[in-house]
Design a protein around this motif. Structure first.
Motif, PDB file in Angstrom:
ATOM      1  N   LEU A 235       0.812  -1.200   0.000  1.00 15.71           N
ATOM      2  CA  LEU A 235       0.000   0.000   0.000  1.00 15.71           C
ATOM      3  C   LEU A 235       0.853   1.260   0.000  1.00 15.71           C
ATOM      4  N   LYS A 236       2.054   1.212   0.582  1.00 12.06           N
ATOM      5  CA  LYS A 236       2.930   2.374   0.646  1.00 12.06           C
ATOM      6  C   LYS A 236       3.761   2.539  -0.612  1.00 12.06           C
ATOM      7  N   SER A 237       3.900   1.482  -1.366  1.00 14.39           N
ATOM      8  CA  SER A 237       4.763   1.524  -2.548  1.00 14.39           C
ATOM      9  C   SER A 237       3.921   1.716  -3.800  1.00 14.39           C
ATOM     10  N   ASP A 238       4.435   2.523  -4.713  1.00 13.45           N
ATOM     11  CA  ASP A 238       3.730   2.743  -5.980  1.00 13.45           C
ATOM     12  C   ASP A 238       3.704   1.499  -6.840  1.00 13.45           C
ATOM     13  N   ASP A 239       4.671   0.608  -6.605  1.00 19.12           N
ATOM     14  CA  ASP A 239       4.731  -0.620  -7.381  1.00 19.12           C
ATOM     15  C   ASP A 239       4.127  -1.793  -6.625  1.00 19.12           C
ATOM     16  N   GLY A 240       3.296  -1.498  -5.648  1.00 18.78           N
ATOM     17  CA  GLY A 240       2.670  -2.556  -4.850  1.00 18.78           C
ATOM     18  C   GLY A 240       1.673  -3.346  -5.668  1.00 18.78           C
ATOM     19  N   ASP A 241       1.122  -4.285  -4.990  1.00 17.72           N
ATOM     20  CA  ASP A 241       0.185  -5.178  -5.659  1.00 17.72           C
ATOM     21  C   ASP A 241      -1.104  -4.427  -5.970  1.00 17.72           C
ATOM     22  N   HIS A 242      -1.490  -4.383  -7.245  1.00 21.21           N
ATOM     23  CA  HIS A 242      -2.693  -3.660  -7.663  1.00 21.21           C
ATOM     24  C   HIS A 242      -3.950  -4.295  -7.083  1.00 21.21           C
ATOM     25  N   TYR A 243      -3.880  -5.565  -6.810  1.00 23.28           N
ATOM     26  CA  TYR A 243      -5.060  -6.245  -6.278  1.00 23.28           C
ATOM     27  C   TYR A 243      -5.457  -5.670  -4.930  1.00 23.28           C
ATOM     28  N   PHE A 244      -4.498  -5.544  -4.017  1.00 21.66           N
ATOM     29  CA  PHE A 244      -4.788  -4.984  -2.704  1.00 21.66           C
ATOM     30  C   PHE A 244      -5.143  -3.503  -2.809  1.00 21.66           C
ATOM     31  N   THR A 245      -4.523  -2.809  -3.732  1.00 16.53           N
ATOM     32  CA  THR A 245      -4.825  -1.395  -3.904  1.00 16.53           C
ATOM     33  C   THR A 245      -6.281  -1.192  -4.289  1.00 16.53           C
ATOM     34  N   TRP A 246      -6.762  -2.003  -5.218  1.00 21.88           N
ATOM     35  CA  TRP A 246      -8.161  -1.869  -5.641  1.00 21.88           C
ATOM     36  C   TRP A 246      -9.119  -2.243  -4.516  1.00 21.88           C
ATOM     37  N   ILE A 247      -8.733  -3.193  -3.673  1.00 23.14           N
ATOM     38  CA  ILE A 247      -9.584  -3.553  -2.543  1.00 23.14           C
ATOM     39  C   ILE A 247      -9.705  -2.384  -1.573  1.00 23.14           C
ATOM     40  N   ILE A 248      -8.573  -1.731  -1.280  1.00 21.82           N
ATOM     41  CA  ILE A 248      -8.605  -0.587  -0.374  1.00 21.82           C
ATOM     42  C   ILE A 248      -9.451   0.541  -0.963  1.00 21.82           C
ATOM     43  N   VAL A 249      -9.265   0.802  -2.261  1.00 20.79           N
ATOM     44  CA  VAL A 249     -10.056   1.854  -2.909  1.00 20.79           C
ATOM     45  C   VAL A 249     -11.546   1.545  -2.831  1.00 20.79           C
ATOM     46  N   LEU A 250     -11.894   0.280  -3.031  1.00 19.42           N
ATOM     47  CA  LEU A 250     -13.304  -0.107  -2.971  1.00 19.42           C
ATOM     48  C   LEU A 250     -13.875   0.095  -1.570  1.00 19.42           C
ATOM     49  N   PHE A 251     -13.094  -0.292  -0.546  1.00 18.15           N
ATOM     50  CA  PHE A 251     -13.558  -0.102   0.823  1.00 18.15           C
ATOM     51  C   PHE A 251     -13.736   1.385   1.144  1.00 18.15           C
TER      52      PHE A 251
END
Length: 340
Positions: A235-251
């Motif tokens: 979540l802190k890295s720009d190259d992090g996993d997009h899957y978790f990023t989209w989950i956080i955005v959805l929440f």
């Protein structure tokens, strides 16, 4: 028959050819994939007086002539092979034939025979082998910066040889393992796995080379992917996993929507409560409605009360006093002119 005549007949019929194959150059095995062309070639190392070159197919049932090239009659292909075989180099010192669109029926060993004079028949055999080899699939899973699991799968016929390697010299592969699975179409899938030990980055390259028997080799290369991060680091890295990023955005979006809905409902409820209180405050208490005939002014109420008292007193006085004659009463009530 003399001794020299016997030797000549033996050479002629190919019964005595010890050491003669060294006089002919050819490939012992020719590898070709199904559907491609295969070339069988044989060449005399030393110049000889050749009368005829013959190609034969060897089988447990015996030899069958495939094609011949004669000094006087030229080239000829047997009727059973006319749609399959043709001469590539038709010569008495160098002779080669080509198989078009090779199938499993063409697989086997073939003999090249030079009929020479006076040595006799010089023979050598070459075998045509079919193979099937698909592109290898290379997979690398990097669990940490110091270890990665490399696996490669290849499918072919017969079973292919799978070789893993790393291009960086200070790294090495260990813990090799291999698994073979036979498929329904007679091909074999071989999967080789190894562990890459030592520090590596995303510039480290690994390779997988596959081969069937002595056929051509196929190889694929791959860069080792970056080490996977944890969900918090991702979540802190720009190259992090997009899957978790989209989950956080959805929440976050869902939480915002819920907060907005709750806020709107709360404001509506508060507005409704305030309007209700204001309406109650503006309303005056209603007095009980009296009958129109019973509504009287305070002065009239006093007069009526006084009249009722007088009437009740008069009645009591009338009951207690002696009766008077009606004329006197009438005079009192209606005075005459004389009294006036």
């Amino acid at each position: 028959m003399t001794h020299h005549a016997v030797l000549y007949l033996l050479y002629l019929f190919g019964f005595f050819h010890k050491g003669l194959p060294a006089l002919i150059q050819t490939q012992h095995t020719v590898m070709v994939s199904v559907g491609n062309e295969a070339c069988l070639n044989c060449r005399l190392v030393q110049s000889k007086d050749v009368l005829q070159v013959t190609w034969q197919k060897l089988s447990p049932e015996g030899e069958r002539n495939v094609a011949t090239f004669n000094k006087y009659y030229g080239q000829r292909v047997n009727a059973d092979f006319r749609d399959k075989v043709e001469f590539k180099d038709a010569g008495l010192q160098n002779c080669s034939i080509v198989f078009r669109r090779v199938t499993e029926q063409d697989e086997g060993c073939y003999r090249c025979m030079f009929n020479t004079y006076p040595e006799g028949a010089l023979k050598v055999s070459t075998c045509l082998r079919l193979y099937e080899l698909h592109e290898p699939v290379l997979h690398v899973e990097s669990n940490s910066a110091e270890e990665a699991v490399v696996s490669c799968s290849a499918t072919g016929r017969p079973a292919p040889t799978v070789t893993l390697r790393v291009l960086q010299q200070d790294l090495h592969l260990s813990n090799y393992s291999s698994v073979s699975v036979t498929n329904t179409n007679s091909t074999v899938t071989v999967t080789s796995t190894a562990v890459l030990s030592g520090f590596h980055d995303d510039r480290t390259q690994v390779g997988c080379a596959v081969r069937v028997l002595s056929g051509p080799q196929k190889e694929v290369l791959m860069m080792i992917p970056e080490v996977k991060q944890s969900s918090a680091d991702a979540l802190k890295s720009d190259d992090g996993d997009h899957y978790f990023t989209w989950i956080i955005v959805l929440f976050v979006v869902l939480a915002f929507i819920c907060l907005a809905v709750i806020t709107v409902l709360f404001l509506r409820k508060r507005r409704h409560s305030s309007s209700h209180k204001d309406s109650e405050a503006t309303k005056t208490p209603q007095k009980p409605t009296e009958h129109p005939h019973e509504q009287k002014t305070p002065l009239m109420q006093q007069v009526n009360e006084h009249v009722r008292q007088r009437m009740s007193t008069g009645k009591r006085h009338k009951r207690n006093s002696p009766k008077t004659s009606s004329p006197s009463v009438k005079c009192q009530l209606f005075p005459t002119n004389e009294s006036i």
